[in-house]
Design an enzyme around this catalytic site. Structure first.
Site, PDB file in Angstrom:
ATOM      1  N   SER A  53       0.872  -1.274   0.006  1.00 23.76           N
ATOM      2  CA  SER A  53       0.014   0.178  -0.001  1.00 23.76           C
ATOM      3  C   SER A  53       0.573   1.205   0.002  1.00 23.76           C
ATOM      4  CB  SER A  53      -0.767   0.068   1.162  1.00 23.76           C
ATOM      5  OG  SER A  53      -1.795   1.019   1.302  1.00 23.76           O
ATOM      6  N   ASP A 128     -15.688  -5.824 -28.817  1.00 23.54           N
ATOM      7  CA  ASP A 128     -14.580  -6.828 -28.777  1.00 23.54           C
ATOM      8  C   ASP A 128     -13.866  -7.017 -27.444  1.00 23.54           C
ATOM      9  OD1 ASP A 128     -12.606  -5.177 -31.432  1.00 23.54           O
ATOM     10  OD2 ASP A 128     -14.399  -6.432 -31.397  1.00 23.54           O
ATOM     11  N   TYR A 222      -8.838 -12.984 -33.097  1.00 23.80           N
ATOM     12  CA  TYR A 222      -8.021 -11.885 -33.142  1.00 23.80           C
ATOM     13  C   TYR A 222      -6.618 -12.389 -32.719  1.00 23.80           C
ATOM     14  CZ  TYR A 222      -5.656  -7.566 -31.842  1.00 23.80           C
ATOM     15  OH  TYR A 222      -4.774  -6.615 -31.895  1.00 23.80           O
TER      16      TYR A 222
HETATM   17  O1  HMS Z   1      -9.013   4.141  -4.042  1.00 24.89           O
HETATM   18  C1  HMS Z   1      -7.972   4.057  -3.142  1.00 24.89           C
HETATM   19  C2  HMS Z   1      -8.329   4.731  -1.865  1.00 24.89           C
HETATM   20  O2  HMS Z   1      -9.363   5.262  -1.755  1.00 24.89           O
HETATM   21  C3  HMS Z   1      -7.047   3.067  -3.530  1.00 24.89           C
HETATM   22  O3  HMS Z   1      -7.485   2.080  -4.431  1.00 24.89           O
HETATM   23  C4  HMS Z   1      -5.625   3.701  -3.778  1.00 24.89           C
HETATM   24  O4  HMS Z   1      -5.394   4.652  -3.116  1.00 24.89           O
HETATM   25  C5  HMS Z   1      -4.320   2.826  -4.042  1.00 24.89           C
HETATM   26  O5  HMS Z   1      -4.349   2.368  -2.660  1.00 24.89           O
HETATM   27  P1  HMS Z   1      -3.070   1.203  -2.384  1.00 24.89           P
HETATM   28  O6  HMS Z   1      -1.624   1.979  -2.662  1.00 24.89           O
HETATM   29  O7  HMS Z   1      -3.195   0.084  -3.422  1.00 24.89           O
HETATM   30  O8  HMS Z   1      -3.226   0.801  -1.047  1.00 24.89           O
END
Ligand code: HMS
Length: 228
Positions: A53, A128, A222
């Site tokens: 994250s 597609d 394809y």
């Molecule tokens: O949509 C959100 C947060 O609202 C997350 O998908 C985006 O910030 C990506 O988060 P991560 O870095 O994958 O934890």
């Protein structure tokens, strides 16, 4: 290939696919994530690899990727998994043929999601890749199974590989991570083209039987006989 080799190979693929999000201009900062199920010739691995994250894409390495089980629990890695891990895990648990999941906040697809309006199937490229309109999923708050449930409920009986989660953005699926990234790039492209078309007038519909034949050709004939 043993399971550790499969995990290593999947880490490499998932790391490389995050660079594709930048290449196709699908993300800003860290606002997107890719995962791929760990294949296993032996007993099902029941694992997937996803990005950590909040880590900048240019800092991602195969070693920094995290491995989770299908409940979304961290199995291997010293960083917190993506905040969308629960959603990816839910999709893998409930859609066994899905091998890759992608989430972005790409501009045009997210603009359609903000309006809660599906993208009508008015382009052969949509027939597609998506086999019809790109549907909208319910508003769901990040952090539990609700986003994943919305993705599955929307896509389970659809040919689309993309869903516009209301007020949030696109999630895409595929047989592997590459197919899901392709769907993410394609949904952004068709969202942009259909938006521009609607600014100029009313796009023309495509008859259902033609959508069916276009989708069948693209999915089965394809390229070199398969799409990814
Ligand atoms: O949509 C959100 C947060 O609202 C997350 O998908 C985006 O910030 C990506 O988060 P991560 O870095 O994958 O934890």
């Amino acid at each position: 290939m043993g399971i550790q080799d499969e995990i290593r190979a999947t880490r490499d693929v998932v790391c490389r696919l995050h660079a594709e999000l930048i290449r196709w201009e699908l993300v800003v900062w860290t606002a997107g994530n890719v995962s791929q199920r760990v294949a296993s010739e032996g007993p099902s691995a029941d694992l997937f690899v996803i990005k950590p994250s909040g880590v900048r894409y240019d800092e991602l390495t195969p070693e920094s990727m995290v491995v989770c089980d299908l409940e979304g629990n961290l199995v291997e890695g010293d960083r917190s998994p993506s905040s969308d891990t629960a959603a990816h895990a839910y999709v893998y648990r409930h859609m066994p043929t899905v091998g890759g999941v992608v989430h972005t906040h790409s501009t045009y697809a997210t603009a359609w999601a903000a309006r809660g309006e599906e993208i009508p199937c008015v382009l052969t490229m949509m027939a597609d890749e998506f086999g019809g309109p790109v549907p909208v999923g319910p508003f769901a708050v990040i952090g539990d199974d609700s986003i994943g449930r919305g993705i599955v409920e929307t896509l389970r009986d659809s040919r689309s590989k993309a869903v516009l989660m209301a007020n949030h953005g696109p999630f895409t699926i595929g047989k592997d991570g590459t197919a899901a990234v392709k769907a993410a790039a394609m949904v952004e492209e068709v969202a942009r083209v259909v938006h521009i078309s609607m600014q100029l007038g009313t796009p023309l519909p495509i008859a259902d039987h033609l959508i069916d034949s276009l989708h069948d050709r693209y999915q089965n004939v394809y390229g070199q006989g398969s799409t990814s």
